[in-house]
Design a protein around this motif. Structure first.
Motif, PDB file in Angstrom:
ATOM      1  N   ALA A 136     -13.279  -0.755   2.449  1.00 22.96           N
ATOM      2  CA  ALA A 136     -13.685  -2.162   2.460  1.00 22.96           C
ATOM      3  C   ALA A 136     -14.630  -2.429   3.615  1.00 22.96           C
ATOM      4  CB  ALA A 136     -12.446  -3.058   2.573  1.00 22.96           C
ATOM      5  N   GLU A 137     -15.522  -3.376   3.411  1.00 20.12           N
ATOM      6  CA  GLU A 137     -16.499  -3.701   4.448  1.00 20.12           C
ATOM      7  C   GLU A 137     -15.816  -4.147   5.738  1.00 20.12           C
ATOM      8  OE1 GLU A 137     -20.369  -6.681   5.115  1.00 20.12           O
ATOM      9  OE2 GLU A 137     -19.305  -6.607   3.183  1.00 20.12           O
ATOM     10  N   GLU A 150       0.851  -1.195   0.000  1.00 20.33           N
ATOM     11  CA  GLU A 150       0.000   0.000   0.000  1.00 20.33           C
ATOM     12  C   GLU A 150       0.880   1.237   0.000  1.00 20.33           C
ATOM     13  OE1 GLU A 150      -3.239  -0.405  -0.303  1.00 20.33           O
ATOM     14  OE2 GLU A 150      -2.969  -2.579  -0.198  1.00 20.33           O
ATOM     15  N   ASN A 199     -13.183  -3.023   6.991  1.00 12.79           N
ATOM     16  CA  ASN A 199     -12.571  -1.893   7.687  1.00 12.79           C
ATOM     17  C   ASN A 199     -13.581  -0.860   8.166  1.00 12.79           C
ATOM     18  OD1 ASN A 199      -9.931  -2.856   7.374  1.00 12.79           O
ATOM     19  ND2 ASN A 199      -9.722  -1.894   5.348  1.00 12.79           N
ATOM     20  N   GLU A 200     -14.855  -1.066   7.841  1.00 12.63           N
ATOM     21  CA  GLU A 200     -15.865  -0.100   8.263  1.00 12.63           C
ATOM     22  C   GLU A 200     -15.952   0.009   9.777  1.00 12.63           C
ATOM     23  OE1 GLU A 200     -19.508  -1.221   6.447  1.00 12.63           O
ATOM     24  OE2 GLU A 200     -18.810  -0.817   4.396  1.00 12.63           O
ATOM     25  N   GLN A 251     -14.246   3.006  -1.740  1.00 11.44           N
ATOM     26  CA  GLN A 251     -12.839   2.819  -1.402  1.00 11.44           C
ATOM     27  C   GLN A 251     -12.631   2.274   0.006  1.00 11.44           C
ATOM     28  OE1 GLN A 251     -13.849   5.625  -3.080  1.00 11.44           O
ATOM     29  NE2 GLN A 251     -12.933   4.960  -5.017  1.00 11.44           N
ATOM     30  N   ASP A 295      -7.374   2.094   2.842  1.00 11.20           N
ATOM     31  CA  ASP A 295      -8.445   2.658   3.667  1.00 11.20           C
ATOM     32  C   ASP A 295      -8.150   2.472   5.149  1.00 11.20           C
ATOM     33  OD1 ASP A 295      -8.666  -0.048   3.212  1.00 11.20           O
ATOM     34  OD2 ASP A 295     -10.843  -0.099   3.400  1.00 11.20           O
ATOM     35  N   ARG A 337      -4.428  -4.832   5.218  1.00 11.68           N
ATOM     36  CA  ARG A 337      -5.782  -4.285   5.329  1.00 11.68           C
ATOM     37  C   ARG A 337      -6.096  -3.228   4.286  1.00 11.68           C
ATOM     38  NH1 ARG A 337      -8.567  -5.969   9.607  1.00 11.68           N
ATOM     39  NH2 ARG A 337      -7.448  -7.019  11.307  1.00 11.68           N
ATOM     40  N   GLY A 338      -5.104  -2.634   3.638  1.00  7.17           N
ATOM     41  CA  GLY A 338      -5.384  -1.714   2.554  1.00  7.17           C
ATOM     42  C   GLY A 338      -5.186  -0.255   2.911  1.00  7.17           C
ATOM     43  N   ASP A 355      -7.497   3.253  -4.760  1.00  7.11           N
ATOM     44  CA  ASP A 355      -7.332   1.802  -4.773  1.00  7.11           C
ATOM     45  C   ASP A 355      -5.852   1.458  -4.583  1.00  7.11           C
ATOM     46  OD1 ASP A 355      -7.634  -0.883  -5.034  1.00  7.11           O
ATOM     47  OD2 ASP A 355      -7.932  -0.870  -7.215  1.00  7.11           O
TER      48      ASP A 355
END
Length: 328
Positions: free
Chosen positions: A217-218, A28, A220-221, A215, A140, A137-138, A106
């Motif tokens: 992810a579910e 990332e 990480n919400e 952008q 986000d 985890r990305g 992304d």
């Protein structure tokens, strides 16, 4: 403008001098730009498609926190806060805010912040230690960490304001002075300014936590919901502190009013004591003499001492009565 390009992988953190190389690297990518007025941001605009109006919002300190969706990224604007001594008075503090812009794409994150802001530093030890977690985890999740660090600083500012409120309350209950009212009003202004930052920030983070942003992810919400909960707590504390300062102001005004009433009561008692004495002095000050209807006391040898003694007794009786009533 200063650019930092960092790629977070499961093996660690890699810094790049070239933004393109950082984006193409595995993991990332976080590109952080320290900006001020007149900074050249063409690299950010051209490479990531960041809209000039979004950059203008970051540079404009009057822009409220918000979230905006673009075609391939999401723009988040939040404010950092700090307290500093006010220049116009010898006491009291003032809330200063600075804008931080986050562009979540992304696999990449771009942040714009003022140069002196230490909260946003891609090479800080805290970010290096969590490089593997960020890589898994990305971008986000990386944005969440930045937002969480900004919101955590709000609690430090609130702690300072709470200390100021406690200090003012002690002086209000002890020895209320005229400058205390100005200081209380200053604290209320700080809380109002702070509320203008945190209230829209709560709405912005709430949008990130509801699943409306592609952008994010579910998985990480839930992290953004945690930041949202912290902001709700901050707003609640601000309202509580505003009530406390309002209560302190009422206590101060009541204390001043009570002090004024005590002075007026004392003056009224003194005036009441002198009313009969003034009457006696006025009557005997007419000095009518020479007829059968004149004051017989004027020719009495002990008239003056008797009058003075009578006036003293009247004053003493009135003072004793007022003391029994608790007015003196």
């Amino acid at each position: 403008m200063t650019l930092q390009a960092v790629a977070y992988t499961t093996d660690g953190v890699e810094e790049y001098d070239d933004v393109g190389a950082a984006i193409d690297a595995p993991g990332e990518t976080w590109v952080h730009a320290t900006v001020d007025e007149g900074a050249d941001l063409e690299t950010i605009e051209g490479r990531f498609g960041v809209h000039p109006l979004a950059i203008e919002d970051v540079l404009d300190e009057h822009t409220r926190p918000k979230v905006e969706e673009y075609e391939d990224h999401t723009f988040v604007l939040l404010k950092t806060t700090r307290l500093s001594q006010r220049d116009d008075v010898a006491f009291g503090k003032e809330v200063h805010t600075r804008s931080v812009g986050l562009f979540i794409g992304d696999g990449w994150l771009v942040t714009l912040a003022p140069p002196e802001l230490e909260l946003v530093d891609p090479t800080a030890p805290a970010w290096v230690r969590n490089s593997g977690r960020i890589a898994n985890r990305g971008a986000d999740f990386l944005a969440y960490r930045v937002l969480d660090a900004i919101v955590d600083d709000y609690f430090d500012v609130l702690d300072e304001i709470e200390d100021d409120i406690e200090s003012v309350e002690e002086r209000v209950l002890g020895h209320p002075q005229p400058e205390i009212l100005e200081e209380l009003n200053g604290v209320r202004r700080d809380l109002l300014a702070f509320r203008k930052v945190t209230w829209p920030a709560r709405e912005a983070v709430g949008a990130l936590s509801r699943g409306d942003i592609p952008q994010v992810a579910e998985a990480n919400e839930k992290y953004f919901r945690d930041v949202y909960d912290h902001l709700v707590q901050v707003v609640d504390l601000i309202e509580t502190y505003r009530d406390l300062t309002g209560g302190s102001r009422d206590i101060y005004l009541n204390a001043v009013s009570q002090s004024t009433n005590d002075v007026m009561k004392t003056l009224t008692v003194v005036a009441t004591i002198f009313i009969p004495l003034t009457f006696v002095v006025g009557v005997y000050g007419m000095n009518f003499a020479g007829t059968e209807l004149s004051m017989p006391e004027l020719g009495w040898r002990y008239a003056y001492p008797a009058t003075m003694l009578g006036m003293t007794l009247v004053a003493a009786l009135m003072i004793a009565h007022f003391r029994r009533q608790g007015w003196l």
